[in-house]
Design an enzyme around this catalytic site. Structure first.
Site, PDB file in Angstrom:
ATOM      1  CG  HIS A 198      42.615 -34.245  46.835  1.00  0.00           C
ATOM      2  ND1 HIS A 198      42.146 -33.670  45.606  1.00  0.00           N
ATOM      3  CD2 HIS A 198      43.653 -34.379  47.090  1.00  0.00           C
ATOM      4  CE1 HIS A 198      42.925 -32.771  45.160  1.00  0.00           C
ATOM      5  NE2 HIS A 198      44.197 -33.099  46.064  1.00  0.00           N
ATOM      6  CD  GLU A 440      35.343 -29.094  22.940  1.00  0.00           C
ATOM      7  OE1 GLU A 440      35.773 -29.097  24.648  1.00  0.00           O
ATOM      8  OE2 GLU A 440      36.499 -29.692  22.720  1.00  0.00           O
ATOM      9  CG  ASP A 464      36.849 -26.954  27.105  1.00  0.00           C
ATOM     10  OD1 ASP A 464      37.792 -26.385  28.175  1.00  0.00           O
ATOM     11  OD2 ASP A 464      36.827 -27.797  27.122  1.00  0.00           O
ATOM     12  CB  CYS A 511      28.811 -34.356  25.808  1.00  0.00           C
ATOM     13  SG  CYS A 511      30.963 -33.758  24.667  1.00  0.00           S
TER      14      CYS A 511
HETATM   15  C1  PEP Z   1      33.222 -30.192  27.696  1.00  0.00           C
HETATM   16  O1  PEP Z   1      34.405 -29.035  27.520  1.00  0.00           O
HETATM   17  O2  PEP Z   1      32.155 -29.540  27.753  1.00  0.00           O
HETATM   18  C2  PEP Z   1      34.465 -31.517  27.288  1.00  0.00           C
HETATM   19  C3  PEP Z   1      32.924 -32.364  27.561  1.00  0.00           C
HETATM   20  O3  PEP Z   1      35.384 -31.597  26.579  1.00  0.00           O
HETATM   21  P1  PEP Z   1      36.639 -32.050  28.421  1.00  0.00           P
HETATM   22  O4  PEP Z   1      35.201 -31.855  29.878  1.00  0.00           O
HETATM   23  O5  PEP Z   1      36.527 -33.155  27.931  1.00  0.00           O
HETATM   24  O6  PEP Z   1      37.616 -30.557  27.935  1.00  0.00           O
HETATM   25 MG    MG Z   2      35.937 -30.024  25.977  1.00  0.00          MG
END
Ligand code: PEP
Ligand code: MG
Length: 593
Positions: A198, A440, A464, A511
């Site tokens: 952490h 994803e 994901d 993203c």
């Molecule tokens: C991802 O899965 O890359 C994403 C941007 O969403 P999260 O990290 O919120 O699952």
């Molecule tokens: Mg995601």
């Protein structure tokens, strides 16, 4: 290494950067003396009540700290307190403490203290990084519960600092770290901890240098000594030599110069050398992060993770509360775009809403759009709130975790119902609101050509996508080395998604964390991404690389990568290209090692 200073201690480089200053040595918390006060059976009920009250108080304290971290550092980091809250709710701990109290007829604080210590010893004796982190959580929470049971204040924390210093501690528990005042902490050095601890995570978010794993450091250092902390190599140099001060002075200058150069880019667009504009956006979790979007020079918000509005509360926020939050984001950033993602609860973000359903595979279970489609009222309240916010700025909406056309069509049908309801009630919204789908899940990437007919854009969630393509739990540190964003299978899915989208005239963003890696940005651009969206603090370095990149170079890299067999060789080539075009980004590294 003696030439560097009177004393040189080597640990693990937990957060990049170099700093110099006086040491502040935080004494390890002195263990509380807890006596085994005998009790009679008649006192059991009162003892249990004291225990429940202490647990409740601790829970409230942790939630307060979590909120403070969320506002000050970011909701992502505040998530580390979820692990501590789970310790408090651990039924095994609860039952065993009560069992021990009844069996030994001892006061509850002794039963708790004794059990927590044994539990801690068992967890920390296993040679496993993950379990030793959990042991630290247990110790932090147990200390708090015990102080609450005894009605005592916790010992002095970092909020007592009044001048800038390098903090040296045996261990900085998350709740201690949360109390630090950034103005007075130049760097952090701890005896315990690992790269994923952490302390390391928080230090990286706060962008202060940190070194962990400095075993045996505490007895060797004193408050007031002058020192250098090297977060690149993992060194604590006490009473440095003139030579070391000179060498590190150069590193600090390079560090400052790089920061300055990155800051200068704040208002510049993310364009390649051949004038191609890549939209560079930021990921946020709460409206509190809005100032950072501008501060780090992002063009808008590429991912607003709305589920954070739903966590740590007994009931979900209603339409009005959500509308206020989405509107604030839209208005603050207008005319810049804000992509609001609908609820992605479940997986690692499972709040009270899930009831007591325990899932064997939460990441494969009741998550995101699946929850929303089964709970249309909850979903529609959010859809209406987003639609209404679209009247106040440049709002776009996207659904997470789409795995089939059917889900996308169902979600779109509910959205259409919401539009009609708002029209009937005379509520304004943008009728041209763009609606996209996150890609994803591998099935969505494979079916991207079909999905592209019913979504106006895609945003690839690589966190994901990598997890599901490679069957590697994104949170499990034991298999972290298998989590490979450059794996050829992942790259082929990204390419397939982009091709399908572009063939239908749709644009594609990325993203996941991959988009915030300066080393990987050229590869994503070469694969055809039109937008990259990253944590705000990561935006400047990505922009720096983009502005030194040629489109053709990126395309060549991607074409080459798509022909390769392993992720490792692709990563190596990505590193070489990034170092070649943006050497100053990688030059800050120290000379001391
Ligand atoms: C991802 O899965 O890359 C994403 C941007 O969403 P999260 O990290 O919120 O699952
Ligand atoms: Mg995601």
């Amino acid at each position: 290494m003696e030439r560097l200073g009177r004393l040189v201690l080597r640990g693990l480089p937990a957060s990049e950067g170099v700093c110099r200053g006086r040491l502040f040595v935080l004494a390890p918390p002195r263990p509380l003396a807890v006596e085994p006060r005998p009790i009679s059976e008649a006192e059991f009920a009162a003892e249990i009540q004291r225990f429940e009250e202490a647990l409740l108080t601790t829970r409230q304290q942790l939630l307060e700290i979590q909120q403070r971290v969320s506002a000050g550092v970011g909701a992502n980091d505040a998530r580390i307190f979820d692990a501590q809250l789970l310790v408090l709710e651990d039924p095994f701990l609860h039952d065993e403490v009560l069992k021990q109290m009844r069996r030994d007829r001892v006061c509850i604080e002794y039963a708790f203290h004794d059990f927590a210590q044994r539990y801690f010893t068992t967890l920390s004796s296993v040679e496993d990084k993950y379990l030793s982190e959990r042991a630290m959580d247990l110790r932090d929470v147990a200390e708090r519960v015990l102080h609450n049971l005894l009605g005592q204040e916790l010992p002095a924390d970092l909020s007592h600092l009044h001048e800038p210093c390098i903090v040296v501690a045996y261990d900085l528990t998350p709740s201690r770290t949360a109390t630090l005042d950034r103005r007075y902490v130049l760097g952090l050095a701890t005896e315990l901890g690992s790269l994923t601890s952490h302390t390391a995570i928080l230090a990286r978010s706060l962008r202060i240098p940190a070194v962990t794993g400095l075993t045996g450091a505490l007895p060797q250092v004193r408050t007031g000594q002058f020192a250098l902390l090297d977060g690149y190599e993992g060194l604590l140099i006490v009473e440095p030599t003139d030579q070391a001060l000179f060498t590190y002075g150069q590193i600090e200058r390079r560090q400052l110069a790089l920061r300055g150069r990155l800051e200068q880019l704040r208002d510049e667009p993310a364009i390649t050398l051949d004038a191609e504009h890549i939209i560079l956006s930021a990921n946020i979790e709460t409206p509190a992060e809005l100032p950072e979007v501008r501060q780090f020079g992002a063009e808008g918000v590429g991912l607003f993770r709305t589920e954070y509005l739903f966590l740590n509360r007994p009931a979900p926020p209603g339409e009005e509360e959500q509308y206020a939050a989405y509107r604030e984001v839209a208005e603050t950033l207008a005319p810049a775009p804000v992509i609001i993602r609908t609820l992605d609860l479940g997986g690692d973000k499972m709040p009270e809403l899930a009831g007591d359903l325990t899932e064997r595979n939460p990441f494969l279970g009741w998550r995101a759009i699946r929850i929303c489609l089964q709970q249309p009222e909850l979903f529609k309240a959010q859809l209406r709130a987003i639609l209404r916010a679209s009247a106040h700025g440049n709002v776009k909406l996207m659904y997470p975790m789409i795995s089939s056309l059917d889900e996308l069509l169902q979600a779109n049908a509910l959205l259409e119902e919401c539009r009609e309801e708002l029209r009937a009630n005379g509520r304004p919204f943008n009728p041209d609101l763009e609606v996209g789908a996150m890609i994803e899940i591998p099935s969505a990437a494979v079916m991207a050509d079909v999905l592209a007919r019913h979504a106006q854009f895609f945003s690839i969630g690589t966190n994901d996508l990598v997890q599901y393509t490679l069957a590697v739990d994104r949170l499990n540190p034991r298999i972290a080395q298998l989590f490979e964003p450059t794996h050829p299978a992942v790259l082929r899915l990204i390419r397939r998604t982009v091709e399908a989208a572009h063939a239908h005239g749709r644009w594609v963003g990325v993203c996941g964390e991959m988009a915030g890696e300066p080393v990987l940005a050229p590869l994503l651009i070469g694969l055809g991404a039109d937008e990259l969206s990253a944590a705000p603090a990561r935006v400047p370095a990505v922009k720096f690389v983009i502005r030194r990149l040629k489109r053709a170079e990126a395309a060549e890299l991607a074409a080459w990568a798509l022909e390769r067999d392993t992720g490792r060789e692709i990563l190596t080539r990505c590193r070489e290209l990034a170092q070649h075009i943006a050497p100053s980004l990688f030059e800050v590294a120290p000379v001391a090692a």
